[in-house]
Design a protein around this motif. Structure first.
Motif, mmCIF file in Angstrom:
data_model
loop_
_atom_site.group_PDB
_atom_site.id
_atom_site.type_symbol
_atom_site.label_atom_id
_atom_site.label_comp_id
_atom_site.label_asym_id
_atom_site.label_seq_id
_atom_site.Cartn_x
_atom_site.Cartn_y
_atom_site.Cartn_z
ATOM 1 N N ARG A 117 36.068 36.012 35.010
ATOM 2 C CA ARG A 117 35.040 35.618 35.989
ATOM 3 C C ARG A 117 35.664 35.477 37.381
ATOM 4 O O ARG A 117 35.101 35.902 38.375
ATOM 5 C CB ARG A 117 34.428 34.287 35.530
ATOM 6 C CG ARG A 117 32.965 34.153 35.858
ATOM 7 C CD ARG A 117 32.358 32.914 35.245
ATOM 8 N NE ARG A 117 32.086 33.031 33.833
ATOM 9 C CZ ARG A 117 32.615 32.269 32.877
ATOM 10 N NH1 ARG A 117 33.460 31.316 33.169
ATOM 11 N NH2 ARG A 117 32.297 32.446 31.613
ATOM 12 N N ARG A 118 36.829 34.853 37.414
ATOM 13 C CA ARG A 118 37.533 34.653 38.704
ATOM 14 C C ARG A 118 37.840 36.012 39.358
ATOM 15 O O ARG A 118 37.630 36.197 40.554
ATOM 16 C CB ARG A 118 38.828 33.869 38.448
ATOM 17 C CG ARG A 118 39.659 33.626 39.677
ATOM 18 C CD ARG A 118 40.826 32.687 39.399
ATOM 19 N NE ARG A 118 41.726 32.658 40.544
ATOM 20 C CZ ARG A 118 42.972 33.128 40.539
ATOM 21 N NH1 ARG A 118 43.487 33.623 39.442
ATOM 22 N NH2 ARG A 118 43.712 33.072 41.639
ATOM 23 N N ILE A 119 38.293 36.966 38.541
ATOM 24 C CA ILE A 119 38.614 38.305 39.075
ATOM 25 C C ILE A 119 37.351 38.943 39.662
ATOM 26 O O ILE A 119 37.362 39.464 40.778
ATOM 27 C CB ILE A 119 39.220 39.211 37.976
ATOM 28 C CG1 ILE A 119 40.567 38.647 37.503
ATOM 29 C CG2 ILE A 119 39.394 40.647 38.468
ATOM 30 C CD1 ILE A 119 41.083 39.269 36.213
ATOM 31 N N ILE A 120 36.254 38.880 38.887
ATOM 32 C CA ILE A 120 34.995 39.488 39.369
ATOM 33 C C ILE A 120 34.595 38.861 40.710
ATOM 34 O O ILE A 120 34.270 39.570 41.669
ATOM 35 C CB ILE A 120 33.855 39.294 38.334
ATOM 36 C CG1 ILE A 120 34.181 40.034 37.029
ATOM 37 C CG2 ILE A 120 32.519 39.771 38.900
ATOM 38 C CD1 ILE A 120 33.219 39.720 35.881
ATOM 39 N N ASN A 121 34.633 37.516 40.788
ATOM 40 C CA ASN A 121 34.199 36.838 42.018
ATOM 41 C C ASN A 121 35.063 37.218 43.212
ATOM 42 O O ASN A 121 34.549 37.526 44.289
ATOM 43 C CB ASN A 121 34.227 35.309 41.829
ATOM 44 C CG ASN A 121 33.127 34.869 40.871
ATOM 45 O OD1 ASN A 121 32.137 35.584 40.666
ATOM 46 N ND2 ASN A 121 33.305 33.703 40.267
ATOM 47 N N ILE A 122 36.381 37.214 43.011
ATOM 48 C CA ILE A 122 37.293 37.503 44.123
ATOM 49 C C ILE A 122 37.097 38.938 44.619
ATOM 50 O O ILE A 122 36.998 39.201 45.813
ATOM 51 C CB ILE A 122 38.762 37.268 43.691
ATOM 52 C CG1 ILE A 122 39.003 35.772 43.462
ATOM 53 C CG2 ILE A 122 39.745 37.828 44.716
ATOM 54 C CD1 ILE A 122 40.352 35.441 42.849
ATOM 55 N N VAL A 123 37.002 39.857 43.674
ATOM 56 C CA VAL A 123 36.877 41.271 44.030
ATOM 57 C C VAL A 123 35.504 41.543 44.683
ATOM 58 O O VAL A 123 35.417 42.237 45.697
ATOM 59 C CB VAL A 123 37.131 42.130 42.766
ATOM 60 C CG1 VAL A 123 36.663 43.543 42.962
ATOM 61 C CG2 VAL A 123 38.615 42.126 42.406
ATOM 62 N N ASN A 124 34.460 40.937 44.119
ATOM 63 C CA ASN A 124 33.126 41.113 44.717
ATOM 64 C C ASN A 124 33.057 40.524 46.127
ATOM 65 O O ASN A 124 32.451 41.100 47.026
ATOM 66 C CB ASN A 124 32.042 40.476 43.840
ATOM 67 C CG ASN A 124 31.773 41.311 42.586
ATOM 68 O OD1 ASN A 124 32.292 42.427 42.441
ATOM 69 N ND2 ASN A 124 30.997 40.777 41.665
ATOM 70 N N ASP A 125 33.683 39.349 46.319
ATOM 71 C CA ASP A 125 33.700 38.732 47.654
ATOM 72 C C ASP A 125 34.378 39.635 48.673
ATOM 73 O O ASP A 125 34.119 39.533 49.872
ATOM 74 C CB ASP A 125 34.437 37.379 47.620
ATOM 75 C CG ASP A 125 33.576 36.293 46.977
ATOM 76 O OD1 ASP A 125 32.385 36.567 46.708
ATOM 77 O OD2 ASP A 125 34.104 35.185 46.732
ATOM 78 N N ALA A 126 35.279 40.479 48.192
ATOM 79 C CA ALA A 126 35.976 41.405 49.099
ATOM 80 C C ALA A 126 35.161 42.685 49.298
ATOM 81 O O ALA A 126 35.628 43.639 49.926
ATOM 82 C CB ALA A 126 37.350 41.730 48.534
ATOM 83 N N GLY A 127 33.962 42.742 48.712
ATOM 84 C CA GLY A 127 33.091 43.909 48.888
ATOM 85 C C GLY A 127 33.441 45.068 47.975
ATOM 86 O O GLY A 127 33.111 46.223 48.264
ATOM 87 N N LEU A 128 34.122 44.756 46.861
ATOM 88 C CA LEU A 128 34.561 45.830 45.955
ATOM 89 C C LEU A 128 33.904 45.728 44.593
ATOM 90 O O LEU A 128 33.561 44.630 44.137
ATOM 91 C CB LEU A 128 36.081 45.736 45.749
ATOM 92 C CG LEU A 128 36.971 45.940 46.965
ATOM 93 C CD1 LEU A 128 38.383 45.461 46.658
ATOM 94 C CD2 LEU A 128 36.966 47.408 47.375
ATOM 95 N N LYS A 129 33.753 46.871 43.945
ATOM 96 C CA LYS A 129 33.299 46.911 42.556
ATOM 97 C C LYS A 129 34.494 47.244 41.672
ATOM 98 O O LYS A 129 35.357 48.023 42.084
ATOM 99 C CB LYS A 129 32.243 47.998 42.370
ATOM 100 C CG LYS A 129 30.915 47.637 42.970
ATOM 101 C CD LYS A 129 29.904 48.752 42.706
ATOM 102 C CE LYS A 129 28.595 48.397 43.378
ATOM 103 N NZ LYS A 129 27.890 49.554 43.866
#
Ligand code: ZN
Length: 296
Positions: free
Chosen positions: A45-57
């Protein structure tokens, strides 16, 4: 790309998320490849949130190997993102059937204490296994790092080398005393091979990225040779398997839980195979025990 505090830049388009297991993030356009996924759903979950916050999929997960602290976040990432897993071939069987990991370490059907998240992740489907060293589609190079696991691979992107668990930091070497290697003989070869590689940065899973890893390689090699020497010394005169293990664990002052005892037994058995194959020690069965002894 927006700055995200937990996403640490190594070079342009290559990042990592620091944690108990460092996670690599390799950026391509508006998507990324993550290297390993940590121990559990929280990590995923942490990985998804961090990566999404950076505008990445997340488009791909690359699992260096199948140990639970590297694949535990796979499932939730597959559930929530349109991502696919790439992994080395033998590791893929364990990623898809994680109960194999405690079965392998224990040597039979394991007790419940080993069927939990530190030994067994949730299953996740592998999309493709590594068949060539160079992945043209993703512009990556895979590097075999045999020894620690069945067929662990590292990955090189833009001269940044993600080395999985090929190396452990000095504090963990001192803490664990016997590093876990599935095939310790191959692990020694891999450590020697790493000495000859020359890259801008190395990203290990359990300590900070570094541009020079020569000293840490020596610490790891010395630790392996120290354990090998201990076994050779204790097998100087005929000794039972059980007594040899007990002597080594006592000498290293290790206090272990039952699951950790099985893990250490598995690690030490790899040294026994190495020494038997090199005809340094041999075994003989007598009086209901297996005895080991030095032959040279
Ligand atoms: Zn590992």
């Amino acid at each position: 790309m927006c700055p995200v505090r937990e996403l640490k830049k190594i070079v342009e388009d290559v990042y990592y998320i620091p944690g108990r297991t460092n996670i690599g993030v390799i950026v391509r356009d508006n998507w990324c490849i993550v290297v390993d996924t940590g121990l559990d759903e929280d990590q995923g979950r942490r990985i998804i949130n961090i990566v999404n916050d950076a505008g990445l999929k997340i488009k791909y997960i690359f699992n260096t190997h199948s140990h639970a602290d590297h694949i535990g976040g796979n499932r939730i990432i597959l559930d929530r993102c349109e991502a696919n897993i790439i992994s080395p071939s033998i590791e893929s069987y364990f990623i898809e059937n994680p109960v194999l990991e405690p079965i392998f370490l224990y040597g039979s059907y394991p007790p419940e204490s080993m069927r939990e998240k530190f030994f067994m992740a949730k299953p996740s489907k592998v999309y493709k296994t590594i068949s060539e060293d160079v992945d043209g589609e993703l512009d990556l190079r895979y590097v075999a790092l045999a020894g620690h696991s069945f067929n662990m691979y590292g990955l090189v992107a833009d001269d940044i080398f993600f080395i999985g668990d090929a190396l452990f930091p000095e504090n963990l070497v001192e803490k664990f005393k016997v590093l876990y290697h599935f095939n310790v003989r191959e692990a020694v070869k891999t450590l020697s091979k790493l000495k000859e590689e020359d890259h801008k940065y190395y990203v290990p899973c359990h300590f900070d990225p570094a541009s020079n890893i020569g000293n840490v390689i020596n610490v790891n090699l010395n630790s392996i040779m120290k354990v090998r020497k201990l076994i050779e010394e204790h097998a100087q005169s005929k000794i039972s398997f059980e007594e040899l293990f007990s002597n080594i664990l006592l000498e290293l002052k290790l206090e272990l839980s039952p699951p950790m005892y099985f893990l250490y037994s598995s690690a030490l058995k790899s040294y026994i195979s190495w020494l038997i194959d090199e005809k340094v020690i041999d075994g003989v069965y007598a009086n209901g025990r297996l005895y080991l002894f030095r032959v040279k």
